[in-house]
Write an enzyme that holds these catalytic residues in place. Structure first.
Site, PDB file in Angstrom:
ATOM      1  N   ASP A   1       0.796  -1.395  -0.103  1.00  0.00           N
ATOM      2  CA  ASP A   1      -0.064  -0.017  -0.016  1.00  0.00           C
ATOM      3  C   ASP A   1       0.798   1.215   0.033  1.00  0.00           C
ATOM      4  O   ASP A   1       1.324   1.566   1.206  1.00  0.00           O
ATOM      5  CB  ASP A   1      -1.102  -0.342   1.224  1.00  0.00           C
ATOM      6  CG  ASP A   1      -1.800   1.343   1.383  1.00  0.00           C
ATOM      7  OD1 ASP A   1      -1.813   2.077   0.159  1.00  0.00           O
ATOM      8  OD2 ASP A   1      -2.439   1.377   2.316  1.00  0.00           O
TER       9      ASP A   1
ATOM     10  N   GLU B   1      31.043   9.966   2.608  1.00  0.00           N
ATOM     11  CA  GLU B   1      31.755  10.074   4.003  1.00  0.00           C
ATOM     12  C   GLU B   1      30.844  10.412   4.977  1.00  0.00           C
ATOM     13  O   GLU B   1      30.981  11.349   5.446  1.00  0.00           O
ATOM     14  CB  GLU B   1      32.856  10.808   3.934  1.00  0.00           C
ATOM     15  CG  GLU B   1      34.145  10.615   2.825  1.00  0.00           C
ATOM     16  CD  GLU B   1      35.239  11.648   3.017  1.00  0.00           C
ATOM     17  OE1 GLU B   1      35.219  12.553   3.588  1.00  0.00           O
ATOM     18  OE2 GLU B   1      36.299  11.254   2.096  1.00  0.00           O
TER      19      GLU B   1
ATOM     20  N   GLU C   1      29.308  10.790   8.407  1.00  0.00           N
ATOM     21  CA  GLU C   1      29.751  11.088   9.952  1.00  0.00           C
ATOM     22  C   GLU C   1      28.513  10.626  10.762  1.00  0.00           C
ATOM     23  O   GLU C   1      27.063  10.921  10.389  1.00  0.00           O
ATOM     24  CB  GLU C   1      30.327  12.211  10.152  1.00  0.00           C
ATOM     25  CG  GLU C   1      31.665  12.387   9.471  1.00  0.00           C
ATOM     26  CD  GLU C   1      31.975  14.077   9.443  1.00  0.00           C
ATOM     27  OE1 GLU C   1      33.099  14.535   9.030  1.00  0.00           O
ATOM     28  OE2 GLU C   1      31.236  14.869   9.851  1.00  0.00           O
TER      29      GLU C   1
ATOM     30  N   GLU D   1      33.473   8.331  12.039  1.00  0.00           N
ATOM     31  CA  GLU D   1      33.234   8.179  10.481  1.00  0.00           C
ATOM     32  C   GLU D   1      33.985   6.870  10.213  1.00  0.00           C
ATOM     33  O   GLU D   1      35.131   6.506  10.513  1.00  0.00           O
ATOM     34  CB  GLU D   1      34.246   9.306   9.728  1.00  0.00           C
ATOM     35  CG  GLU D   1      34.153   9.318   8.189  1.00  0.00           C
ATOM     36  CD  GLU D   1      34.734  10.520   7.795  1.00  0.00           C
ATOM     37  OE1 GLU D   1      35.646  10.312   6.983  1.00  0.00           O
ATOM     38  OE2 GLU D   1      34.381  11.575   8.019  1.00  0.00           O
TER      39      GLU D   1
ATOM     40  N   HIS E   1      30.500  14.370   3.248  1.00  0.00           N
ATOM     41  CA  HIS E   1      31.337  14.817   2.037  1.00  0.00           C
ATOM     42  C   HIS E   1      31.179  13.656   1.015  1.00  0.00           C
ATOM     43  O   HIS E   1      31.197  12.558   0.990  1.00  0.00           O
ATOM     44  CB  HIS E   1      32.551  14.944   2.483  1.00  0.00           C
ATOM     45  CG  HIS E   1      33.070  15.812   3.523  1.00  0.00           C
ATOM     46  ND1 HIS E   1      34.164  15.797   4.441  1.00  0.00           N
ATOM     47  CD2 HIS E   1      32.229  16.872   4.204  1.00  0.00           C
ATOM     48  CE1 HIS E   1      33.927  16.868   5.299  1.00  0.00           C
ATOM     49  NE2 HIS E   1      32.829  17.333   5.073  1.00  0.00           N
TER      50      HIS E   1
ATOM     51  N   ARG F   1      31.426  19.128  -0.234  1.00  0.00           N
ATOM     52  CA  ARG F   1      31.424  19.040   0.956  1.00  0.00           C
ATOM     53  C   ARG F   1      30.058  19.513   1.846  1.00  0.00           C
ATOM     54  O   ARG F   1      30.141  19.336   3.061  1.00  0.00           O
ATOM     55  CB  ARG F   1      32.769  19.854   1.620  1.00  0.00           C
ATOM     56  CG  ARG F   1      33.857  19.469   1.104  1.00  0.00           C
ATOM     57  CD  ARG F   1      35.308  20.333   1.143  1.00  0.00           C
ATOM     58  NE  ARG F   1      35.571  20.421   2.898  1.00  0.00           N
ATOM     59  CZ  ARG F   1      35.836  19.452   3.646  1.00  0.00           C
ATOM     60  NH1 ARG F   1      36.432  18.419   3.173  1.00  0.00           N
ATOM     61  NH2 ARG F   1      36.145  19.596   4.874  1.00  0.00           N
TER      62      ARG F   1
END
Length: 451
Positions: free
Chosen positions: A57, A137, A139, A201, A250, A342
């Site tokens: 749905d 990248e 974090e 990270e 980034h 960035r």
């Protein structure tokens, strides 16, 4: 006995389901706001999922369809099959596949499916003779839970950038997350503690843009699930704690030609960037305000995008410093030449964010846009007059401004398709209006007893 209509990859998935004793499949997809959804089916339904699809749905999913047109169909992508790593060893296995969403009535791909929006961008790149590679990248923060299992904003360590134990108390958590990611097919390059307390990270290798967008959703799911096993809450909220660095994502981008060469590399250029790379960069700079609405899609995103906390707010590029919106990272080989945007944060819908970045860059190539000179000085040190002298604009300062920029940028708005662009703008306008009429604790603390 399996149907003769299956592809070799689909047959291989059925074989692995049997070999790994998989009992349930999670068929995942993403709504317009980037939330991962799933429909869980018994593993014996896998062949039906491949040949017929699984119905659901769509009216209950944010930004999908109205109640009178709610029947949608999930078609799993067999290339995304992976065993979920957090099931206990004594349990039978569970697996997931990422799905494309189809309109039941027309039989066509659903235009409101974010994965479809990205595929449209990649088809445009293909028509221009390019494939797109990307590497994000993302974090995140790790917070302790209270006695009821709810998230707090108390970090479980006091570490800083690249710190080791005992300051970085989450190294074991990151290790388990990495094992989980590797079990799901990731190739992890590195992990480290980030600048802020409790911030981390984990970097994984670049891949084609569609796989990368799939991986971002998987990454967030794995990080949260394994953090929970350690009685921690992982959040990808851009700025959960005031006055410290927020979490970014980034994003590195490059184009490759049909013969496998990096279209962004040129040995004879001062920055080792080709004409295509310069024009692609110019396209992103031109459309940066509109991209911000997609890449920084929450009210909270703009608490990160402020000067002083290493987040890029100035529309410029550089081959040296990180104060600009776009950076040209050092590349050890021609294949590694790329540009890095960035500004995105990990609350964004990766499919939509990559789609608008790609469309913006391709617009730059198609129109042969001139790229401005790089800014090698620290823009954070510039005053307003010097920024004007250099012709440096700033990103939108809040979600409302960003949505305005999106609506005013015909190229980026149209790149999302009519369905996604209208639904996204509607949702984000409502979010910003809700924010404007709310009263925060900061206001109460500052004004309640003063006036």
């Amino acid at each position: 006995m399996t149907s003769g209509n299956l592809t070799d990859t689909e047959r291989a998935v059925l074989d692995e389901i049997e070999e790994q004793d998989v009992d349930f499949l999670r068929l995942q997809f993403t709504d317009i706001l980037g939330t991962v959804k799933n429909v869980s089916v018994p593993a014996r339904q896998a062949e039906k999922a491949f040949t017929e699809g699984i119905y659901f749905d769509g009216s209950s999913i944010e930004g999908f369809v109205r109640i009178q047109e709610s029947d949608m169909r999930l078609k799993p992508d067999p290339d995304t099959f992976a065993i979920l790593p957090w099931r206990q060893k004594e349990e039978s296995a569970a697996a997931r596949m990422i799905c494309d969403v189809y309109d039941t009535y027309t039989g066509e791909p659903f235009e409101g499916d974010p994965r479809r929006v990205l595929k449209n961008a990649l088809e445009r790149a293909d028509e221009m003779g390019y494939t797109v590679n990307a590497a994000p990248e993302p974090e995140f923060f790790l917070f302790e839970e209270d006695e009821d299992g709810r998230a707090t904003t108390k970090t479980n360590d006091a570490g800083g950038y690249f710190d080791l134990a005992p300051k970085d108390l989450a190294s074991d958590v990151r290790r388990d997350i990495i094992y989980g990611l590797e079990n799901m097919g990731f190739e992890v390059e590195a992990s480290h503690h980030e600048v802020a307390e409790g911030q981390h990270e984990i970097n994984f290798t670049y891949d084609d843009a569609l796989t990368t967008a799939d991986n971002v959703g998987t990454f967030r799911t794995v990080v949260r699930a394994i953090a929970a096993q350690h009685d921690l809450h992982a959040t990808f909220m851009p700025k959960p704690i005031p006055r410290i660095n927020g979490s970014g994502m980034h994003t590195h981008l490059s184009l490759f030609t049909e013969d496998g060469e990096n279209a962004f590399h040129d040995e004879d250029d001062e920055f080792n960037l080709s004409d295509e790379a310069h024009a692609f960069t110019a396209g992103i700079l031109k459309h940066a305000p509109a991209i911000t609405a997609i890449a920084n899609p929450t009210v909270n995103s703009y608490k990160r995008l402020v000067p002083g906390y290493e987040a890029p707010v100035y529309v410029a590029w550089s081959d040296r410093n990180r104060s600009s919106l776009i950076r040209k990272p050092a590349a050890r080989t021609p294949a590694a030449s790329r540009v890095e945007l960035r500004s995105p944060d990990p609350s964004c819908n990766a499919y939509l964010a990559l789609a608008v970045m790609i469309h913006a860059g391709l617009n730059g190539i198609e129109k042969d846009l001139d790229c401005p000179d790089p800014v090698r000085e620290n823009i954070y040190d510039f005053d307003e007059a010097k920024r004007e002298e250099y012709g440096i604009d700033t990103l939108p300062s809040n979600l409302g401004e960003a949505v305005d920029a999106l609506e005013e940028d015909e190229a980026i708005y149209n790149a999302l398709g009519d369905h996604v662009s209208s639904k996204f703008v509607e949702a984000k306008r409502q979010e910003f209006e809700d924010y404007l009429v709310d009263v925060s604790d900061w206001e109460l603390d500052r004004y309640l007893e003063t006036f």
